[in-house]
Design a protein around this motif. Sequence first.
Motif, PDB file in Angstrom:
ATOM      1  N   LEU A 233      22.261  22.291   5.476  1.00 47.97           N
ATOM      2  CA  LEU A 233      23.562  22.390   4.815  1.00 47.97           C
ATOM      3  C   LEU A 233      24.463  23.370   5.558  1.00 47.97           C
ATOM      4  O   LEU A 233      24.058  24.491   5.894  1.00 47.97           O
ATOM      5  CB  LEU A 233      23.404  22.843   3.361  1.00 47.97           C
ATOM      6  N   GLU A 234      25.703  22.939   5.811  1.00 47.62           N
ATOM      7  CA  GLU A 234      26.721  23.799   6.406  1.00 47.62           C
ATOM      8  C   GLU A 234      27.781  24.227   5.398  1.00 47.62           C
ATOM      9  O   GLU A 234      28.447  25.247   5.588  1.00 47.62           O
ATOM     10  CB  GLU A 234      27.400  23.063   7.573  1.00 47.62           C
ATOM     11  N   SER A 235      27.940  23.422   4.333  1.00 55.37           N
ATOM     12  CA  SER A 235      28.950  23.715   3.307  1.00 55.37           C
ATOM     13  C   SER A 235      28.352  23.410   1.940  1.00 55.37           C
ATOM     14  O   SER A 235      27.775  22.343   1.737  1.00 55.37           O
ATOM     15  CB  SER A 235      30.208  22.872   3.541  1.00 55.37           C
ATOM     16  N   LEU A 236      28.492  24.359   1.001  1.00 56.27           N
ATOM     17  CA  LEU A 236      27.981  24.173  -0.350  1.00 56.27           C
ATOM     18  C   LEU A 236      28.999  24.713  -1.341  1.00 56.27           C
ATOM     19  O   LEU A 236      29.400  25.881  -1.257  1.00 56.27           O
ATOM     20  CB  LEU A 236      26.650  24.907  -0.530  1.00 56.27           C
ATOM     21  N   LYS A 237      29.427  23.825  -2.278  1.00 52.14           N
ATOM     22  CA  LYS A 237      30.394  24.214  -3.299  1.00 52.14           C
ATOM     23  C   LYS A 237      29.879  23.746  -4.654  1.00 52.14           C
ATOM     24  O   LYS A 237      29.694  22.548  -4.870  1.00 52.14           O
ATOM     25  CB  LYS A 237      31.770  23.585  -3.012  1.00 52.14           C
ATOM     26  N   LEU A 238      29.660  24.700  -5.549  1.00 54.84           N
ATOM     27  CA  LEU A 238      29.162  24.406  -6.884  1.00 54.84           C
ATOM     28  C   LEU A 238      30.080  25.056  -7.906  1.00 54.84           C
ATOM     29  O   LEU A 238      30.503  26.208  -7.718  1.00 54.84           O
ATOM     30  CB  LEU A 238      27.733  24.926  -7.066  1.00 54.84           C
TER      31      LEU A 238
ATOM     32  N   ARG B 186      25.270  17.253   5.139  1.00 52.62           N
ATOM     33  CA  ARG B 186      25.601  18.585   5.650  1.00 52.62           C
ATOM     34  C   ARG B 186      26.625  19.306   4.778  1.00 52.62           C
ATOM     35  O   ARG B 186      26.721  20.524   4.800  1.00 52.62           O
ATOM     36  CB  ARG B 186      26.139  18.473   7.089  1.00 52.62           C
ATOM     37  N   HIS B 187      27.401  18.532   4.014  1.00 53.12           N
ATOM     38  CA  HIS B 187      28.419  19.120   3.160  1.00 53.12           C
ATOM     39  C   HIS B 187      28.209  18.594   1.732  1.00 53.12           C
ATOM     40  O   HIS B 187      28.235  17.380   1.508  1.00 53.12           O
ATOM     41  CB  HIS B 187      29.821  18.759   3.648  1.00 53.12           C
ATOM     42  N   LEU B 188      28.017  19.506   0.789  1.00 54.27           N
ATOM     43  CA  LEU B 188      27.715  19.103  -0.578  1.00 54.27           C
ATOM     44  C   LEU B 188      28.611  19.863  -1.552  1.00 54.27           C
ATOM     45  O   LEU B 188      28.671  21.100  -1.515  1.00 54.27           O
ATOM     46  CB  LEU B 188      26.240  19.407  -0.905  1.00 54.27           C
ATOM     47  N   GLN B 189      29.318  19.114  -2.389  1.00 52.18           N
ATOM     48  CA  GLN B 189      30.151  19.705  -3.438  1.00 52.18           C
ATOM     49  C   GLN B 189      29.898  18.961  -4.744  1.00 52.18           C
ATOM     50  O   GLN B 189      30.107  17.750  -4.831  1.00 52.18           O
ATOM     51  CB  GLN B 189      31.634  19.644  -3.078  1.00 52.18           C
ATOM     52  N   LEU B 190      29.458  19.684  -5.774  1.00 48.32           N
ATOM     53  CA  LEU B 190      29.168  19.110  -7.086  1.00 48.32           C
ATOM     54  C   LEU B 190      29.843  19.961  -8.145  1.00 48.32           C
ATOM     55  O   LEU B 190      29.816  21.199  -8.081  1.00 48.32           O
ATOM     56  CB  LEU B 190      27.653  19.061  -7.339  1.00 48.32           C
ATOM     57  N   GLY B 191      30.442  19.284  -9.131  1.00 53.44           N
ATOM     58  CA  GLY B 191      31.122  19.991 -10.209  1.00 53.44           C
ATOM     59  C   GLY B 191      30.659  19.540 -11.570  1.00 53.44           C
ATOM     60  O   GLY B 191      30.516  18.340 -11.826  1.00 53.44           O
ATOM     61  N   ALA B 192      30.383  20.503 -12.468  1.00 56.59           N
ATOM     62  CA  ALA B 192      30.026  20.246 -13.867  1.00 56.59           C
ATOM     63  C   ALA B 192      28.742  19.449 -14.015  1.00 56.59           C
ATOM     64  O   ALA B 192      28.587  18.665 -14.950  1.00 56.59           O
ATOM     65  CB  ALA B 192      31.175  19.530 -14.590  1.00 56.59           C
ATOM     66  N   THR B 193      27.780  19.645 -13.105  1.00 57.59           N
ATOM     67  CA  THR B 193      26.479  18.969 -13.219  1.00 57.59           C
ATOM     68  C   THR B 193      25.568  19.811 -14.119  1.00 57.59           C
ATOM     69  O   THR B 193      24.557  20.375 -13.672  1.00 57.59           O
ATOM     70  CB  THR B 193      25.854  18.790 -11.830  1.00 57.59           C
ATOM     71  N   ASN B 194      25.901  19.869 -15.392  1.00 56.04           N
ATOM     72  CA  ASN B 194      25.203  20.753 -16.315  1.00 56.04           C
ATOM     73  C   ASN B 194      23.855  20.209 -16.780  1.00 56.04           C
ATOM     74  O   ASN B 194      23.100  20.931 -17.445  1.00 56.04           O
ATOM     75  CB  ASN B 194      26.086  21.028 -17.538  1.00 56.04           C
TER      76      ASN B 194
ATOM     77  N   LEU C 166      30.666  28.728   1.602  1.00 54.82           N
ATOM     78  CA  LEU C 166      30.042  28.794   0.281  1.00 54.82           C
ATOM     79  C   LEU C 166      31.118  29.077  -0.760  1.00 54.82           C
ATOM     80  O   LEU C 166      31.907  30.015  -0.621  1.00 54.82           O
ATOM     81  CB  LEU C 166      28.978  29.904   0.234  1.00 54.82           C
ATOM     82  N   LYS C 167      31.111  28.256  -1.802  1.00 51.70           N
ATOM     83  CA  LYS C 167      32.052  28.443  -2.913  1.00 51.70           C
ATOM     84  C   LYS C 167      31.273  28.299  -4.216  1.00 51.70           C
ATOM     85  O   LYS C 167      30.664  27.260  -4.479  1.00 51.70           O
ATOM     86  CB  LYS C 167      33.180  27.417  -2.851  1.00 51.70           C
ATOM     87  N   LEU C 168      31.330  29.335  -5.038  1.00 52.48           N
ATOM     88  CA  LEU C 168      30.667  29.342  -6.336  1.00 52.48           C
ATOM     89  C   LEU C 168      31.677  29.744  -7.390  1.00 52.48           C
ATOM     90  O   LEU C 168      32.251  30.841  -7.326  1.00 52.48           O
ATOM     91  CB  LEU C 168      29.480  30.317  -6.340  1.00 52.48           C
TER      92      LEU C 168
ATOM     93  N   LEU D 192      27.851  33.016   7.201  1.00 53.15           N
ATOM     94  CA  LEU D 192      29.027  32.605   6.430  1.00 53.15           C
ATOM     95  C   LEU D 192      30.318  32.961   7.153  1.00 53.15           C
ATOM     96  O   LEU D 192      30.497  34.075   7.647  1.00 53.15           O
ATOM     97  CB  LEU D 192      29.017  33.261   5.052  1.00 53.15           C
ATOM     98  N   GLU D 193      31.223  31.976   7.163  1.00 47.46           N
ATOM     99  CA  GLU D 193      32.578  32.192   7.688  1.00 47.46           C
ATOM    100  C   GLU D 193      33.633  32.068   6.594  1.00 47.46           C
ATOM    101  O   GLU D 193      34.747  32.578   6.752  1.00 47.46           O
ATOM    102  CB  GLU D 193      32.874  31.180   8.798  1.00 47.46           C
ATOM    103  N   HIS D 194      33.285  31.376   5.493  1.00 47.23           N
ATOM    104  CA  HIS D 194      34.221  31.171   4.382  1.00 47.23           C
ATOM    105  C   HIS D 194      33.466  31.430   3.078  1.00 47.23           C
ATOM    106  O   HIS D 194      32.469  30.763   2.793  1.00 47.23           O
ATOM    107  CB  HIS D 194      34.777  29.753   4.397  1.00 47.23           C
ATOM    108  N   LEU D 195      33.937  32.367   2.286  1.00 45.58           N
ATOM    109  CA  LEU D 195      33.264  32.753   1.051  1.00 45.58           C
ATOM    110  C   LEU D 195      34.265  32.810  -0.091  1.00 45.58           C
ATOM    111  O   LEU D 195      35.298  33.487   0.000  1.00 45.58           O
ATOM    112  CB  LEU D 195      32.593  34.121   1.209  1.00 45.58           C
ATOM    113  N   THR D 196      33.953  32.084  -1.161  1.00 43.65           N
ATOM    114  CA  THR D 196      34.760  32.112  -2.388  1.00 43.65           C
ATOM    115  C   THR D 196      33.829  32.366  -3.561  1.00 43.65           C
ATOM    116  O   THR D 196      32.870  31.612  -3.777  1.00 43.65           O
ATOM    117  CB  THR D 196      35.497  30.779  -2.603  1.00 43.65           C
ATOM    118  N   LEU D 197      34.115  33.427  -4.323  1.00 41.30           N
ATOM    119  CA  LEU D 197      33.297  33.790  -5.478  1.00 41.30           C
ATOM    120  C   LEU D 197      34.187  33.982  -6.693  1.00 41.30           C
ATOM    121  O   LEU D 197      35.132  34.785  -6.652  1.00 41.30           O
ATOM    122  CB  LEU D 197      32.513  35.074  -5.204  1.00 41.30           C
ATOM    123  N   ALA D 198      33.873  33.229  -7.760  1.00 40.71           N
ATOM    124  CA  ALA D 198      34.521  33.420  -9.052  1.00 40.71           C
ATOM    125  C   ALA D 198      33.432  33.397 -10.116  1.00 40.71           C
ATOM    126  O   ALA D 198      33.480  32.631 -11.077  1.00 40.71           O
ATOM    127  CB  ALA D 198      35.565  32.345  -9.310  1.00 40.71           C
TER     128      ALA D 198
END
Length: 583
Positions: A312-317, A286-294, A342-344, A364-370
Amino acid sequence: MLAIAYAIQQDYQQRLADAERRRTEGTENADAEKENENEVDDDSEDPVEKKKRKRKEEKALLKIKQSKEFKRRKAVQELEEGSDVELDDDALARDMMRKAAPLPGQLDNCEICEKRFTVTPYSKTGPEGGLLCGKCSKELKDDEKREAAAKKKRVSAPKARKRQTESDRLMGDVKPGCKSLVDMCVRKVTNVVNDIEEFGDMPQDILDRLSQILSKQRVLTPRVLDLFLRTDVDRIIVYDCGKLETEDFQRIFGTMPHVENVNLRFAGQMKDGPLLYMAEKCKKIRHLQLGATNLVTDDAWVELFDKLGPQLESLKLSELNDSMRDETVEVLAKQCHNLKRLKLRSCSHMSEASINSLRALKSLEHLTLAVAPETSSSTLVELVSSLGPNLQTLCLENFQDLDDTVLEAIKQHCSKLSKLRITGSCLCHDNVFASLFDNDSPFPPLIYADVSENRDIDSMKPDGSDADAIGFGSLALPALLDHSGARLEHLNLKSDRHISHATLLEYFDGVKQYPALKDIDLSFVSAVDDVVVAGIFKSCPELSKLAVFACFNARGARIPRGIAVVGLPNAGDNILQGDYDGI
């Protein structure tokens, strides 16, 4: 050579005479000693040799008078006897010449064992200033080596502790006294992790702490990873996967089929195979966070979203440089319709079209965009208008065209915010930032406010004092503190150089109180000085961390115990041992 031999003989005869005189008459008075020094032992001395000896003696005395040791001894005698007493320089110089160390080739008694030995250029000086024989010199050298080794060993421990203290300071951990028993045990485990066979039934929060420390030390290898793989836990968190290979990721999902929370950072060796194996094997994620999976392709992401997206309830890439194009983001927005968070970050191929696609995520209740920094302000306004009513967290980082219209949209549509991050803007005005927190503000007091790096890029306006000043400045900060000061816990004002010294003094005066504020970042705010920092310590009783990088006027601030001040080179020296009252 004849002159040297004669001088040695005269010196030897003189020492014999002095020894005999001490045995028979005791201590001589100064006048008698002076007469004995000036008299010649041998009346039949050749006049030419006598003249040479006198000349050499005068040169030796002149050289002694010009030495630093002579000046030092003379100064000491003047202090002892008083400045009114006239001292005889010749007498003092002769006394120093008589007590000088023997020259190489002469005989002398060892200071320690009193054995007679021949002086060499390598004879070592003893503790009392005398010379030592070869045996005693070697023993003394060995003793010095042992003392130096013991001193080095004693000093090394404090250096290691100091390094660990500074590391803890950066993490905000500067609690006085000993560490907790749990923390000490966790640190001990990390030091011997290669000798451990299994962690046993260790609680999940302790496993997370172990993962943090091991990742920080860069020792989380495939062998250490096995210690975290348990079938009875519902999450796997690895903060540094840099030493893991492709098969290690597949082993994670094969061992933990019931995992619900997956957090893998710096997973550079994860490829399509392990990702699709996770989608096929782990049905409860339900919660997935992956970093630098190029190495993961867009096709694999699309298949993942098709299979796991609805649950999915939480996704951070983050840090995706070769995938996550606009078409993939469109599938994400369509399939992951139940996302609440969601965090991108740093997804290079995302563009303004991707931002438009995210408007479909109404839950969405929490949104982070960069991402997509070239996105226009109108697109951001439409995004905020679509998602704002449900948002509790809104983070828009480093959008080049973010302007006042976006702030006005936030004020109009975001009524549930508890966390707001607007950074990197050079178009928003100070008075519009201030209006966001005025009496008509729709959202309750914030818990987290990050408004860093909002300033005018025009170097001709360093203080932003104009009526239409750009950036988060002296109008916005009072409005924010008046609106959220009673509830605010984290405040980031880094690089907001338009905040004046008077404003900081007024709102951190030690009288106004911000009872929940724990973390403040004032780095690169040039108006911060020792007075402002002292006011912050008094106005924020729960403060635990203060960052003041490049605040060069705050280097002498006194720091209460238990507060981590990051950015001061001498922070450790300024920590108070007692109470801060009265400072």
